[in-house]
Design a protein around this motif. Structure first.
Motif, PDB file in Angstrom:
ATOM      1  N   PRO A 180       0.790  -1.236   0.000  1.00 22.85           N
ATOM      2  CA  PRO A 180       0.000   0.000   0.000  1.00 22.85           C
ATOM      3  C   PRO A 180       0.821   1.284   0.000  1.00 22.85           C
ATOM      4  O   PRO A 180       0.603   2.145  -0.872  1.00 22.85           O
ATOM      5  N   PRO A 181       1.787   1.468   0.911  1.00 28.58           N
ATOM      6  CA  PRO A 181       2.558   2.714   0.826  1.00 28.58           C
ATOM      7  C   PRO A 181       3.389   2.800  -0.450  1.00 28.58           C
ATOM      8  O   PRO A 181       3.589   3.892  -0.989  1.00 28.58           O
ATOM      9  N   ALA A 182       3.869   1.667  -0.951  1.00 28.98           N
ATOM     10  CA  ALA A 182       4.633   1.678  -2.199  1.00 28.98           C
ATOM     11  C   ALA A 182       3.743   2.093  -3.365  1.00 28.98           C
ATOM     12  O   ALA A 182       4.150   2.878  -4.233  1.00 28.98           O
ATOM     13  N   LEU A 183       2.525   1.574  -3.405  1.00 28.19           N
ATOM     14  CA  LEU A 183       1.590   1.941  -4.462  1.00 28.19           C
ATOM     15  C   LEU A 183       1.279   3.432  -4.434  1.00 28.19           C
ATOM     16  O   LEU A 183       1.261   4.097  -5.481  1.00 28.19           O
ATOM     17  N   LEU A 184       1.033   3.964  -3.245  1.00 27.42           N
ATOM     18  CA  LEU A 184       0.685   5.382  -3.145  1.00 27.42           C
ATOM     19  C   LEU A 184       1.847   6.256  -3.594  1.00 27.42           C
ATOM     20  O   LEU A 184       1.645   7.264  -4.290  1.00 27.42           O
ATOM     21  N   LYS A 185       3.052   5.861  -3.230  1.00 33.36           N
ATOM     22  CA  LYS A 185       4.216   6.636  -3.658  1.00 33.36           C
ATOM     23  C   LYS A 185       4.372   6.581  -5.171  1.00 33.36           C
ATOM     24  O   LYS A 185       4.655   7.591  -5.831  1.00 33.36           O
ATOM     25  N   MET A 186       4.179   5.406  -5.735  1.00 33.38           N
ATOM     26  CA  MET A 186       4.293   5.248  -7.182  1.00 33.38           C
ATOM     27  C   MET A 186       3.244   6.083  -7.905  1.00 33.38           C
ATOM     28  O   MET A 186       3.543   6.765  -8.892  1.00 33.38           O
ATOM     29  N   PHE A 187       2.001   6.045  -7.415  1.00 38.33           N
ATOM     30  CA  PHE A 187       0.933   6.778  -8.087  1.00 38.33           C
ATOM     31  C   PHE A 187       1.078   8.291  -7.928  1.00 38.33           C
ATOM     32  O   PHE A 187       0.694   9.048  -8.820  1.00 38.33           O
ATOM     33  N   ARG A 188       1.646   8.723  -6.809  1.00 38.41           N
ATOM     34  CA  ARG A 188       1.901  10.163  -6.692  1.00 38.41           C
ATOM     35  C   ARG A 188       2.899  10.613  -7.764  1.00 38.41           C
ATOM     36  O   ARG A 188       2.793  11.715  -8.304  1.00 38.41           O
ATOM     37  N   ALA A 189       3.862   9.753  -8.081  1.00 36.51           N
ATOM     38  CA  ALA A 189       4.837  10.090  -9.120  1.00 36.51           C
ATOM     39  C   ALA A 189       4.209  10.116 -10.507  1.00 36.51           C
ATOM     40  O   ALA A 189       4.712  10.772 -11.412  1.00 36.51           O
ATOM     41  N   LEU A 190       3.090   9.410 -10.658  1.00 35.77           N
ATOM     42  CA  LEU A 190       2.398   9.396 -11.945  1.00 35.77           C
ATOM     43  C   LEU A 190       1.384  10.526 -12.073  1.00 35.77           C
ATOM     44  O   LEU A 190       0.851  10.761 -13.167  1.00 35.77           O
ATOM     45  N   GLN A 191       1.103  11.217 -10.985  1.00 32.74           N
ATOM     46  CA  GLN A 191       0.073  12.257 -11.006  1.00 32.74           C
ATOM     47  C   GLN A 191       0.418  13.334 -12.038  1.00 32.74           C
ATOM     48  O   GLN A 191       1.557  13.790 -12.110  1.00 32.74           O
ATOM     49  N   GLY A 192      -0.588  13.723 -12.812  1.00 34.25           N
ATOM     50  CA  GLY A 192      -0.398  14.769 -13.806  1.00 34.25           C
ATOM     51  C   GLY A 192       0.275  14.296 -15.063  1.00 34.25           C
ATOM     52  O   GLY A 192       0.542  15.095 -15.971  1.00 34.25           O
ATOM     53  N   ALA A 193       0.538  12.981 -15.166  1.00 37.77           N
ATOM     54  CA  ALA A 193       1.211  12.480 -16.361  1.00 37.77           C
ATOM     55  C   ALA A 193       0.283  12.450 -17.562  1.00 37.77           C
ATOM     56  O   ALA A 193       0.731  12.362 -18.694  1.00 37.77           O
ATOM     57  N   GLY A 194      -1.018  12.526 -17.310  1.00 38.55           N
ATOM     58  CA  GLY A 194      -1.980  12.522 -18.404  1.00 38.55           C
ATOM     59  C   GLY A 194      -2.043  11.194 -19.120  1.00 38.55           C
ATOM     60  O   GLY A 194      -2.340  11.133 -20.319  1.00 38.55           O
ATOM     61  N   ALA A 195      -1.744  10.120 -18.407  1.00 34.24           N
ATOM     62  CA  ALA A 195      -1.737   8.799 -19.031  1.00 34.24           C
ATOM     63  C   ALA A 195      -3.129   8.456 -19.557  1.00 34.24           C
ATOM     64  O   ALA A 195      -4.124   8.608 -18.863  1.00 34.24           O
ATOM     65  N   ARG A 196      -3.166   7.983 -20.770  1.00 35.92           N
ATOM     66  CA  ARG A 196      -4.436   7.595 -21.378  1.00 35.92           C
ATOM     67  C   ARG A 196      -4.745   6.126 -21.102  1.00 35.92           C
ATOM     68  O   ARG A 196      -5.845   5.670 -21.350  1.00 35.92           O
ATOM     69  N   GLN A 197      -3.768   5.396 -20.615  1.00 41.68           N
ATOM     70  CA  GLN A 197      -3.930   3.962 -20.458  1.00 41.68           C
ATOM     71  C   GLN A 197      -4.714   3.621 -19.181  1.00 41.68           C
ATOM     72  O   GLN A 197      -4.541   4.275 -18.149  1.00 41.68           O
ATOM     73  N   PRO A 198      -5.512   2.562 -19.221  1.00 45.09           N
ATOM     74  CA  PRO A 198      -6.096   2.043 -17.979  1.00 45.09           C
ATOM     75  C   PRO A 198      -5.009   1.340 -17.171  1.00 45.09           C
ATOM     76  O   PRO A 198      -4.023   0.840 -17.728  1.00 45.09           O
ATOM     77  N   ILE A 199      -5.191   1.328 -15.853  1.00 46.53           N
ATOM     78  CA  ILE A 199      -4.226   0.673 -14.961  1.00 46.53           C
ATOM     79  C   ILE A 199      -4.987  -0.313 -14.086  1.00 46.53           C
ATOM     80  O   ILE A 199      -5.954   0.055 -13.415  1.00 46.53           O
ATOM     81  N   LEU A 200      -4.560  -1.569 -14.087  1.00 49.12           N
ATOM     82  CA  LEU A 200      -5.154  -2.601 -13.248  1.00 49.12           C
ATOM     83  C   LEU A 200      -4.186  -2.915 -12.120  1.00 49.12           C
ATOM     84  O   LEU A 200      -2.988  -3.100 -12.350  1.00 49.12           O
TER      85      LEU A 200
END
Length: 359
Positions: A180-200
Motif C-alpha cells: 500500500p505505501p509503495a503503491l501510493l508513492k508510485m501513483f503520486r509520481a504518476l500524477q499529472g502524467a496525463g496517461a491515457r492507459q487504464p491501470i489494473l
C-alpha cells in the motif's frame, strides 16, 4: 524447538487472553518460531522490547492503557529493526486504522479469524508465512539471484536489431507485503502524467481493505480509481483495483475490453492474485501491455510477467533495497525477462516515460 538462538523471536500484543492463547499455540507449533514475550497493551509491549530480543511484533489495534497506533509510533522510532504486523478484526474502522499503520511503518496486516477451524487454519498459515518472510527480510541473504539494478534483461521486444516500442495500451501492477505505501508513492509520481492507459492493480488484501485502498490511490493519483466491477468496460485513464476475495482479469468485449471477476481457486494461496490479471493483460493487449511488480512475499506475478514479456510487452520490478519483502519482485526478476530492477522512487518515473512513449 531446535536451535533457540536461530528461532524467529515473536511478541504477541493483544488485550484478549483468548486471542493471545490461540496465536501462541499457532506459533508454538512451528519449530522455526519462538514466542519471546506477550503483552496485553502497548505500554507493556514497549517495556518487553527493552528486555527481550524480538524480530516481529504482532500488534492489536484497540487495547487499554496504550493502543496499537500509539505503540507503533514508539516502536518504529525506538526499535527500527523490529517488524510489526497489525492483527485485528476485519471492520471498516480497523481497516482504515491498519492502512494508516502501514503508512506509519507497520510491515503488514492480518485479519483475526472468524469462527471456524478452517478460518483459524488459514489465519495461522497466513500469519506464519508473513512472520517468516518479514524476519528473513531483516537479513542480508538474497531470496533469488537478481538482475543487476537498472540492467535490462533479455528483451523479447527486440526485433531486426532494433528495440521496438509499441504503443502502451494498459498497465498492470502487482503488490503484496509493504504494497500500500509503495503503491501510493508510485501513483503520486504518476500524477499529472496525463496517461491515457487504464491501470489494473492487484494487491493481496481482504475485502474492505481493497475499497479503502482504491480511495487512497484515487487521491494519490489524481484520477478515477475504484474496485473493478464484473462486466464494466475498461476506460482510458481509470485505475481498477481487484476486490478482496476476487480474481480480476480483463477480456475482449463486443466493443472494448471489459473487467471480469471470478472466485476461482486461489493462486499462490491468494485471491486476488497477480498472475491471472497479468496473463489476461498479455492475452488482450499483447505487446501493448506493461507490468510492474512491487514489494511482496512469495512468487505471485512472475508467471504473469513472463506471459507479458512473451506477448511482446515489458515489465519491471522493484529492487531488494527498497522492498519490505523482496519475494515477488525477486521471482519476477529471476525470469531473466525484466526490462529493469529499480528502486521504488524510480518506478513511477519509468512508468510515466513508458506511458508517454518516450524513448
Amino acid at each position: 524447538m531446535g536451535n533457540a538462538s536461530q528461532a524467529i523471536k515473536v511478541m504477541i500484543v493483544d488485550d484478549s487472553a483468548v486471542v493471545r492463547g490461540i496465536v501462541r499455540r499457532l506459533l508454538d507449533a512451528d519449530p522455526q518460531l519462538e514466542v519471546a514475550a506477550v503483552a496485553s497493551n502497548g505500554e507493556m509491549a514497549l517495556k518487553a522490547l527493552r528486555q527481550h530480543r524480538v524480530d516481529v511484533v504482532l500488534l492489536d489495534i484497540e487495547m487499554p492503557v496504550m493502543g496499537g497506533l500509539d505503540a507503533l509510533r514508539r516502536i518504529v522510532v525506538e526499535h527500527p529493526s523490529v517488524k510489526v504486523i497489525m492483527v485485528s478484526t476485519l471492520t471498516r474502522r480497523n481497516a482504515e486504522i491498519s492502512l494508516e499503520a502501514l503508512r506509519m511503518g507497520a510491515a503488514d496486516y492480518v485479519a483475526k479469524p472468524e469462527a471456524g477451524i478452517a478460518a483459524a487454519t488459514e489465519f495461522g498459515r497466513d500469519l506464519i508465512a508473513k512472520v517468516k518472510a518479514l524476519a528473513a527480510s531483516r537479513g542480508s541473504r538474497p531470496v533469488v539471484a537478481p538482475l543487476s539494478p537498472h540492467r535490462p534483461a533479455a528483451n523479447l521486444g527486440m526485433r531486426h536489431g532494433r528495440a521496438q516500442r509499441p504503443m502502451v495500451r494498459a498497465l498492470g501492477i502487482g503488490a503484496s507485503t509493504g504494497g500500500p505505501p509503495a503503491l501510493l508513492k508510485m501513483f503520486r509520481a504518476l500524477q499529472g502524467a496525463g496517461a491515457r492507459q487504464p491501470i489494473l492493480v492487484t494487491q493481496h488484501m481482504p475485502a474492505t481493505f481493497t475499497a479503502l485502498l482504491a480511495e487512497q490511490i484515487e487521491r494519490a493519483a489524481g484520477r478515477p480509481c475504484a474496485e473493478g466491477r464484473d462486466g464494466e468496460p475498461v476506460q482510458p485513464g481509470r485505475i481498477y483495483v481487484a476486490p478482496g476475495g476476487w480474481h480480476m482479469t480483463v477480456e475482449n468485449g463486443p466493443t472494448s475490453p471489459v473487467i471480469r471477476l471470478d472466485q476461482g481457486a486461489p493462486e499462490h494461496f491468494c485471491r486476488p492474485a497477480v498472475d491471472p490479471m497479468l496473463r489476461s493483460l498479455a492475452a488482450v493487449y499483447g505487446d501493448g501491455a506493461v507490468a510492474a511488480i512491487l514489494t511482496g512475499m512469495g512468487a505471485d506475478g512472475a508467471l504473469g510477467c513472463e506471459a507479458v514479456a512473451r506477448a511482446g510487452g515489458r515489465f519491471i520490478t522493484q529492487d531488494r533495497a527498497t522492498s519490505a519483502v523482496w519475494g515477488m519482485p525477486a521471482a519476477a526478476a529471476a525470469t531473466g525477462l525484466a526490462e529493469a530492477v529499480l528502486p521504488l522512487d524510480d518506478i513511477g518515473p519509468w512508468l510515466r516515460r513508458a506511458t508517454e512513449n518516450a524513448a
